[in-house]
Design an enzyme around this catalytic site. Structure first.
Site, short mmCIF file in Angstrom:
data_model
loop_
_atom_site.label_atom_id
_atom_site.label_comp_id
_atom_site.label_asym_id
_atom_site.label_seq_id
_atom_site.Cartn_x
_atom_site.Cartn_y
_atom_site.Cartn_z
N GLU A 31 -74.43 20.97 -40.31
CA GLU A 31 -73.83 19.69 -40.48
C GLU A 31 -73.43 19.13 -38.92
O GLU A 31 -73.52 18.09 -38.76
CB GLU A 31 -72.52 19.81 -41.29
N HIS B 223 -83.51 44.82 -48.80
CA HIS B 223 -84.33 45.03 -49.88
C HIS B 223 -84.78 43.70 -50.52
O HIS B 223 -85.03 43.64 -51.81
CB HIS B 223 -83.37 45.89 -50.57
N LYS C 238 -74.30 10.62 -50.20
CA LYS C 238 -73.19 10.14 -50.99
C LYS C 238 -73.42 8.69 -51.76
O LYS C 238 -73.17 8.43 -52.81
CB LYS C 238 -72.07 10.36 -50.29
O1 LIG Z 1 -62.69 17.14 -47.03
P1 LIG Z 1 -63.39 15.98 -47.68
O2 LIG Z 1 -63.08 14.83 -47.14
O3 LIG Z 1 -63.38 15.99 -49.27
O4 LIG Z 1 -64.90 16.42 -47.42
C1 LIG Z 1 -65.70 17.50 -47.81
C2 LIG Z 1 -66.86 17.63 -47.15
O5 LIG Z 1 -67.64 16.44 -47.28
C3 LIG Z 1 -68.36 16.21 -46.10
O6 LIG Z 1 -67.86 15.29 -45.44
C4 LIG Z 1 -69.70 16.00 -45.96
O7 LIG Z 1 -70.05 15.52 -47.20
C5 LIG Z 1 -68.10 17.31 -45.21
O8 LIG Z 1 -68.13 17.17 -43.65
C6 LIG Z 1 -66.64 17.74 -45.54
O9 LIG Z 1 -66.61 19.15 -45.10
#
Ligand SMILES: O=P(O)(O)OC[C@H]1O[C@](O)(CO)[C@@H](O)[C@@H]1O
Length: 530
Positions: free
Chosen positions: A318, A347, A452
């Site tokens: 990431e 294995h 998202k």
């Molecule tokens: O802590 P949050 O804001 O729920 O985000 C969870 C995760 O989602 C992300 O933003 C990526 O979608 C990550 O970087 C982060 O760790």
């Protein structure tokens, strides 16, 4: 292998008990000198970051995870104060839970359900698994780290009859992550179904004023702990995100912080040969051509470090997997990370590592201490299971070297709160230094946001589909006809996928009628369900 090269390039720190062997990466003898100007720049960038520079330019944020274990180094007294107050609050809260001063509706808390995802789950999962002791832990820890209903049912099944003694920690830096919100709602419903006031069991770790923070505040949850915009999710293990669950489990969080702080001191040095983070970053650079041309296989020979490769996968991929460099050029950077644990993986996929496509380098993690018990069974005269574990590590490493497969070996004395803190701090800094070497922003994640948004679009489309079906109860539509009728002809494939999913889940009320050709299947809702 070559003892002289090993002696020349082994980094050994007796105070930390850590060694780093880079001798099996066949870099030329002048490589470190050649890279020195670039490494010095990377170290200078890191020093600026630690001093409070805006090291995440796209989001215009400071990057302050190093201050979490050395609050006195934070750039403002206010930040120092926030860190120390939060740490004290975590310790005090965990103490009250352990003593029973704060209890659940059915007595002293015995279980902990952590709800989070990505950086808000992977660190806590790593630490819980690496340092937990089923019979000694103050609370038994469980996780919701997805929006998979069956996964949540599985965990709730483990907690059956125990919710009255279960503390729930909902963790989300942004406070708006859908998977975590869903987990929170599912857990709330489970508490309500058991006749328990969930607000007396729930705790939030989130940014001030976030959606989660507002829910926690409005419903008067047990407690709220702060997350700050200068700590990224994947580097948040040593903030309340990781420290609160660990403290509740009964893990020595101060030892974790001290271990990280000790590693920070060592990896801050500008003398490259004495800086294991700088050496590792340079190994990543030469192995991948500074372009991610090889994958990183992480092989800890220790069951307790099973989740370390998964944790590193997020931290590295990431952070480094970026389309653009800091000047806006398209670079498509990154390093792919995978691995589980040795010798188990021997294995499985190690066959390919030795004989298949040579597109990787391995990081072996060797743990010197075998087990807590003072003695070990002799599985053969003078030989223990732990001797075998080391034998497999050393044997596999040689077998790979023989075939020109490169490896790095990191040796730690044991798996303890201190060494885990050290490992986390080491890799955080390697990622930062490597990002400077290749000129990218390691602290944002624009690609994840795209996924998202697209998921949000799918949910919105589902609402339209259901509205159309309910507007014509009893009427059967093919996916194509329905997509056209809601003006989503371009998205017919997605409409089809949504309909199939709805029809597979009784509660949706959508019925499917199969036809000879799969794409002529029809979908409807019964008049009664409309
Ligand atoms: O802590 P949050 O804001 O729920 O985000 C969870 C995760 O989602 C992300 O933003 C990526 O979608 C990550 O970087 C982060 O760790």
């Amino acid at each position: 292998m070559n003892w002289t090269r090993f002696k020349t390039y082994l980094y050994h720190n007796a105070d930390l008990g850590v060694s780093l062997d880079i001798s099996r990466v066949p870099f030329p003898d002048d490589y470190l000198a050649t890279m020195e100007p670039r490494m010095q720049q990377a170290l200078a960038d890191m020093a600026a970051l630690e001093n409070g520079a805006i090291a995440n330019p796209d989001e215009h944020r400071m990057v302050g995870h190093y201050w979490l274990r050395a609050p006195q180094l934070a750039p403002t007294p206010a930040i120092t104060e926030e860190i120390t107050t939060t740490l004290a609050a975590i310790k005090a809260f965990a103490g009250k839970i352990h003593s029973g001063e704060i209890s659940g509706s059915k007595g002293k808390f015995k279980h902990l359900l952590v709800i989070g995802i990505g950086g808000s789950a992977l660190g806590p999962q790593l630490v819980s698994h690496a340092l937990g002791h089923p019979r000694k832990d103050k609370l038994g820890v469980h996780f919701f780290d997805n929006t998979d209903p069956d996964g949540m049912d599985y965990v709730l099944g483990e907690l059956r009859g125990q919710l009255g003694k279960t503390l729930v920690v909902v963790i989300s830096k942004s406070g708006g992550t859908a998977e975590t919100r869903n987990g929170m709602l599912e857990a709330t419903a489970a508490f309500q179904a058991a006749g328990i006031d969930h607000t007396k069991h729930f705790v939030a770790v989130t940014g001030a004023g976030s959606k989660l923070d507002q829910v926690a505040q409005n419903e008067h949850w047990l407690a709220r702990f702060a997350m700050w915009d200068w700590v990224g999710g994947r580097t948040s293990e040593l903030s309340a995100v990781g420290l609160l669950p660990a403290a509740l489990q009964g893990i020595d969080i101060q030892a974790m912080l001290d271990g990280a702080a000790a590693m920070d001191v060592v990896t801050r040095t500008a003398v490259t040969a004495e800086n294991p983070a700088a050496l590792l970053a340079l190994m990543w650079f030469i192995e991948t051509g500074g372009r991610g041309q090889k994958d990183m296989v992480v092989l800890p020979y220790k069951d307790r470090l099973l989740l370390f490769s998964r944790y590193l996968q997020q931290l590295v991929m990431e952070s480094l997997g970026k389309e653009l460099d800091l000047h806006g050029n398209v670079v498509n950077q990154g390093i792919a990370v995978y691995g589980n644990k040795g010798s188990t993986d021997q294995h499985a996929y190690v066959q390919q590592l030795r004989e298949g496509v040579n597109n990787f380098f391995v990081t072996f993690i060797e743990v010197l201490k075998d087990r807590d018990a003072k003695t070990s069974l002799a599985v053969e005269p003078g030989v223990t299971s732990g001797d075998y574990l080391q034998g497999f590590l050393l044997g596999t490493r040689d077998a790979l070297s023989e075939k020109d497969r490169h490896s790095i070996t990191l040796t730690i004395p044991d798996v303890s709160p201190r060494t885990l803190g050290m490992l986390i701090a080491l890799y955080e800094r390697v990622v930062g230094l490597y990002a400077s070497l290749i000129g990218i922003n390691a602290y944002h994640q624009p690609g994840v946001e795209a996924g998202k948004k697209a998921a949000g679009g799918v949910i919105a489309l589902q609402a339209k589909i259901l509205a159309a079906l309910h507007a014509a109860p009893g009427q059967a539509f093919t996916a194509e006809a329905l997509a056209t009728s809601i003006g989503a002809g371009e998205q017919t494939e997605i409409v089809y996928k949504i309909l199939e999913h709805l029809a597979a889940n009784r509660g949706s009320g959508v019925k499917k009628r199969a036809r000879a050709r799969w794409f002529e299947a029809t979908y409807r809702v019964n008049p009664a369900a409309a």
